[in-house]
Design a protein around this motif. Structure first.
Motif, mmCIF file in Angstrom:
data_model
loop_
_atom_site.group_PDB
_atom_site.id
_atom_site.type_symbol
_atom_site.label_atom_id
_atom_site.label_comp_id
_atom_site.label_asym_id
_atom_site.label_seq_id
_atom_site.Cartn_x
_atom_site.Cartn_y
_atom_site.Cartn_z
ATOM 1 N N UNK A 1 3.898 64.357 24.948
ATOM 2 C CA UNK A 1 2.503 64.325 25.105
ATOM 3 C C UNK A 1 1.614 63.189 24.733
ATOM 4 N N UNK A 2 0.681 62.979 25.515
ATOM 5 C CA UNK A 2 -0.200 61.842 25.301
ATOM 6 C C UNK A 2 -1.275 61.820 24.334
ATOM 7 N N UNK A 3 -1.662 61.056 23.548
ATOM 8 C CA UNK A 3 -2.921 61.229 22.566
ATOM 9 C C UNK A 3 -4.100 61.397 23.318
ATOM 10 N N UNK A 4 -4.836 61.949 22.714
ATOM 11 C CA UNK A 4 -6.574 62.311 23.131
ATOM 12 C C UNK A 4 -7.016 61.060 23.370
ATOM 13 N N UNK A 5 -6.927 59.861 22.451
ATOM 14 C CA UNK A 5 -7.355 58.778 22.589
ATOM 15 C C UNK A 5 -6.881 57.974 23.916
ATOM 16 N N UNK A 6 -5.703 58.098 24.212
ATOM 17 C CA UNK A 6 -5.185 57.459 25.486
ATOM 18 C C UNK A 6 -5.727 58.261 26.460
ATOM 19 N N UNK A 63 1.904 63.754 34.071
ATOM 20 C CA UNK A 63 3.355 63.861 33.801
ATOM 21 C C UNK A 63 3.237 63.881 32.470
ATOM 22 N N UNK A 64 2.280 63.129 31.748
ATOM 23 C CA UNK A 64 2.409 63.090 30.280
ATOM 24 C C UNK A 64 1.890 64.275 29.699
ATOM 25 N N UNK A 109 -0.648 49.903 22.696
ATOM 26 C CA UNK A 109 0.337 49.245 21.747
ATOM 27 C C UNK A 109 -0.228 49.687 20.349
ATOM 28 N N UNK A 110 -1.393 49.864 20.143
ATOM 29 C CA UNK A 110 -1.743 50.465 18.703
ATOM 30 C C UNK A 110 -1.004 51.847 18.498
ATOM 31 N N UNK A 111 -0.869 52.528 19.480
ATOM 32 C CA UNK A 111 -0.492 53.998 19.222
ATOM 33 C C UNK A 111 1.218 53.939 19.372
ATOM 34 N N UNK A 112 1.676 53.021 19.610
ATOM 35 C CA UNK A 112 3.204 52.897 19.842
ATOM 36 C C UNK A 112 3.709 53.834 21.002
ATOM 37 N N UNK A 113 2.816 53.889 22.155
ATOM 38 C CA UNK A 113 3.202 54.599 23.292
ATOM 39 C C UNK A 113 3.959 53.701 24.161
ATOM 40 N N UNK A 114 5.049 53.755 24.098
ATOM 41 C CA UNK A 114 5.953 53.027 24.971
ATOM 42 C C UNK A 114 6.046 53.315 26.479
ATOM 43 N N UNK A 115 5.832 54.670 26.626
ATOM 44 C CA UNK A 115 5.558 54.939 28.037
ATOM 45 C C UNK A 115 4.510 54.407 28.762
ATOM 46 N N UNK A 116 3.351 54.570 28.016
ATOM 47 C CA UNK A 116 2.142 54.039 28.506
ATOM 48 C C UNK A 116 2.303 52.454 28.807
ATOM 49 N N UNK A 117 2.816 51.731 27.792
ATOM 50 C CA UNK A 117 2.880 50.409 27.865
ATOM 51 C C UNK A 117 3.721 49.655 29.088
#
Length: 164
Positions: A1-6, A63-64, A109-117
């Motif tokens: 699941x992706x964060x609301x911020x992202x 997808x996320x 990066x800040x959220x450590x969302x590696x898939x998004x990176x």
């Protein structure tokens, strides 16, 4: 699941990519009106590419487990004083998009969302190419001038985009 911020940031980027598509289509219409079919062809292909970028983000968000929320797209300019001025705007716009992608990557990066990176790495590489191409065309236009045989030759060169 992706964060609301992202999710919000990606939705904002989707809007920017659709605006880019709309901007390049407007530029293509201008080029057609100026009897520059090669420029128009290049810009129409660029429009399709930008729409593809928006859809890549759209698909990724779905997808996320995020939700795509389409935003209004403002009217792009319809008049450009010359092909050179138009490509100055192309380069400026691509730099704006690059900055926006970079900010999006910083959020990932800040959220450590590696898939998004990982996904955004593709966009970062794409923006290097986009800026380089816009800069090359702009510099060629500056050398060629606004009228004459050199402009016609550049128009024909741009008409070959997608055929190589």
């Amino acid at each position: 699941m992706i964060s609301k911020t992202l999710q919000k940031a990606i939705n904002d980027q989707i809007q920017k990519e659709f605006y880019s598509s709309y901007l390049y289509l407007s530029m293509a219409a201008y080029a057609e009106s100026e009897n520059l079919p090669g420029f128009a062809h290049w810009l129409r292909l660029q429009q399709q590419e930008e729409q593809g970028h928006a859809m890549k983000l759209y698909k990724y968000l779905n997808e996320r487990g995020g939700r795509v929320e389409l935003q209004a797209i403002e009217q792009p300019p319809t008049e450009f004083s010359s092909p050179t001025k138009m490509f100055e705007e192309v380069l400026e716009h691509e730099r704006f998009v690059t900055a926006s992608i970079n900010k999006l990557y910083e959020k990932a990066l800040k959220e450590n969302d590696y898939a998004a990176q990982i996904m955004l790495q593709w966009f970062i590489e794409e923006q290097v190419e986009e800026e380089a191409t816009a800069s090359e065309i702009l510099e060629t236009l500056k050398m060629a001038g606004e009228k004459g045989q050199a402009l016609l030759m550049l128009d024909r060169q741009l008409a070959r985009r997608g055929m190589d």
